[in-house]
Design a protein around this motif. Sequence first.
Motif, short mmCIF file in Angstrom:
data_model
loop_
_atom_site.label_atom_id
_atom_site.label_comp_id
_atom_site.label_asym_id
_atom_site.label_seq_id
_atom_site.Cartn_x
_atom_site.Cartn_y
_atom_site.Cartn_z
N ILE A 15 0.85 -1.20 0.00
CA ILE A 15 0.00 0.00 0.00
C ILE A 15 0.88 1.24 0.00
CG2 ILE A 15 -1.61 1.36 1.41
CD1 ILE A 15 -2.92 -1.35 2.22
N THR A 16 1.93 1.24 0.82
CA THR A 16 2.86 2.38 0.89
C THR A 16 3.60 2.57 -0.44
OG1 THR A 16 3.12 2.04 3.26
CG2 THR A 16 4.83 3.33 2.16
N LEU A 17 4.07 1.48 -1.03
CA LEU A 17 4.77 1.55 -2.32
C LEU A 17 3.87 2.16 -3.40
CD1 LEU A 17 7.18 0.76 -4.24
CD2 LEU A 17 5.95 -1.40 -4.58
N VAL A 18 2.64 1.68 -3.49
CA VAL A 18 1.70 2.19 -4.51
C VAL A 18 1.39 3.66 -4.26
CG1 VAL A 18 -0.63 1.95 -5.48
CG2 VAL A 18 0.77 -0.09 -5.06
N LYS A 19 1.24 4.04 -2.99
CA LYS A 19 0.97 5.44 -2.65
C LYS A 19 2.13 6.33 -3.13
CE LYS A 19 -0.51 8.39 1.12
NZ LYS A 19 -1.07 8.41 2.46
N GLU A 20 3.37 5.89 -2.90
CA GLU A 20 4.54 6.64 -3.36
C GLU A 20 4.55 6.76 -4.88
OE1 GLU A 20 7.98 4.65 -1.73
OE2 GLU A 20 7.41 5.15 0.33
N MET A 21 4.20 5.68 -5.57
CA MET A 21 4.15 5.71 -7.04
C MET A 21 3.12 6.73 -7.52
SD MET A 21 4.44 1.62 -7.66
CE MET A 21 4.80 1.57 -9.39
N LYS A 22 1.95 6.74 -6.90
CA LYS A 22 0.90 7.68 -7.27
C LYS A 22 1.36 9.12 -7.05
CE LYS A 22 -2.99 4.60 -6.29
NZ LYS A 22 -4.42 4.74 -6.42
N LEU A 23 1.98 9.37 -5.90
CA LEU A 23 2.45 10.73 -5.59
C LEU A 23 3.56 11.16 -6.54
CD1 LEU A 23 2.37 10.62 -1.68
CD2 LEU A 23 0.73 11.73 -3.22
N ASN A 24 4.46 10.25 -6.88
CA ASN A 24 5.53 10.57 -7.84
C ASN A 24 4.97 10.87 -9.22
OD1 ASN A 24 7.55 10.30 -5.91
ND2 ASN A 24 7.97 8.15 -6.43
N LEU A 25 3.97 10.09 -9.64
CA LEU A 25 3.34 10.33 -10.94
C LEU A 25 2.62 11.69 -10.93
CD1 LEU A 25 2.68 9.36 -13.80
CD2 LEU A 25 0.68 8.18 -12.84
N ALA A 26 1.91 11.98 -9.85
CA ALA A 26 1.19 13.27 -9.75
C ALA A 26 2.17 14.44 -9.76
CB ALA A 26 0.34 13.29 -8.50
N ALA A 27 3.34 14.26 -9.15
CA ALA A 27 4.34 15.33 -9.13
C ALA A 27 4.84 15.65 -10.54
CB ALA A 27 5.52 14.93 -8.24
N ALA A 37 -6.49 7.18 -3.59
CA ALA A 37 -7.06 5.89 -3.18
C ALA A 37 -5.95 4.93 -2.75
CB ALA A 37 -7.86 5.28 -4.32
N LEU A 38 -6.17 4.23 -1.65
CA LEU A 38 -5.21 3.22 -1.21
C LEU A 38 -5.26 2.02 -2.16
CD1 LEU A 38 -5.75 3.15 2.67
CD2 LEU A 38 -4.01 4.39 1.37
N ALA A 39 -4.12 1.36 -2.33
CA ALA A 39 -4.03 0.20 -3.21
C ALA A 39 -5.05 -0.87 -2.82
CB ALA A 39 -2.62 -0.37 -3.16
N HIS A 40 -5.73 -1.41 -3.81
CA HIS A 40 -6.74 -2.44 -3.59
C HIS A 40 -7.05 -3.15 -4.89
CE1 HIS A 40 -9.02 1.00 -5.05
NE2 HIS A 40 -9.88 0.11 -5.52
N PHE A 41 -7.62 -4.34 -4.75
CA PHE A 41 -8.15 -5.10 -5.89
C PHE A 41 -9.67 -5.05 -5.76
CE2 PHE A 41 -4.02 -7.07 -5.02
CZ PHE A 41 -3.46 -7.17 -6.29
N SER A 42 -10.33 -4.30 -6.63
CA SER A 42 -11.80 -4.17 -6.58
C SER A 42 -12.46 -5.49 -6.95
CB SER A 42 -12.27 -3.11 -7.58
OG SER A 42 -11.81 -1.85 -7.19
N TYR A 164 -13.10 6.29 -0.75
CA TYR A 164 -13.47 5.15 0.06
C TYR A 164 -12.49 5.04 1.22
CZ TYR A 164 -16.74 3.07 -3.31
OH TYR A 164 -17.80 2.81 -4.12
N GLU A 165 -13.02 4.61 2.36
CA GLU A 165 -12.19 4.32 3.53
C GLU A 165 -12.49 2.89 3.98
OE1 GLU A 165 -11.72 8.43 5.92
OE2 GLU A 165 -13.74 7.57 6.01
N VAL A 166 -11.46 2.20 4.47
CA VAL A 166 -11.69 0.85 4.98
C VAL A 166 -12.65 0.96 6.15
CG1 VAL A 166 -10.66 -1.19 6.04
CG2 VAL A 166 -9.45 0.00 4.20
#
Length: 184
Positions: A15-27, A37-42, A164-166
């Motif tokens: 979850i932390t790794l994916v969050k960092e990837m999202k933030l890096n892409l947004a930057a 959104a936190l990493a998840h499999f819908s 969404y929140e857990v």
Amino acid sequence: MNKYSVVFMPDVQTITLVKEMKLNLAAKTGSFKSKNALAHFSIFEFFSEVSQEDRFFIQLERIASEIEPFEMHCNSFNQYNNGAFYIKPSEDSTDKMSSIMKQILNEVTTMKKEHQTTTPHLTIGRQLSQKQLQIAQQMFQNIDISFPVTHLSLRKFNLQIKQYEVYKEFPLLGKPKEIQGSLF
């Protein structure tokens, strides 16, 4: 009426790794859908009144209790035509989770399912422009991660933060399936 989502979530490190990837892409590209959104499999979404929660809690708890915890391995990136860029599980992991997703969708009877999927993926960004997709492809080329999946998670949509929140987690226990009916 509340909006809920039933998902599998990876471990905290993923979850932390994916969050960092999202933030890096947004930057590099600016904001995009699913950035927060936190990493998840819908698996599916549904709408329900709070008064019905006990009913679907019981069903999700039973379904989860009959699923063995399992390992996921993700080893590539890919994209969908709708502008989603995602982490893709290996073929074996895709087959395993997809089979479990189908089982859950078949066994859930107390909710009217919306936006169902049996194609597991961890989204980095949704509705990305062509330029954003190209930047994502340049930034993220190699990945090789494995993690356990130990819970079925119920998320609830929070209107204030528009995410969404857990809300509740149901442990995967690998118990034998309950048999309906009598032996006599």
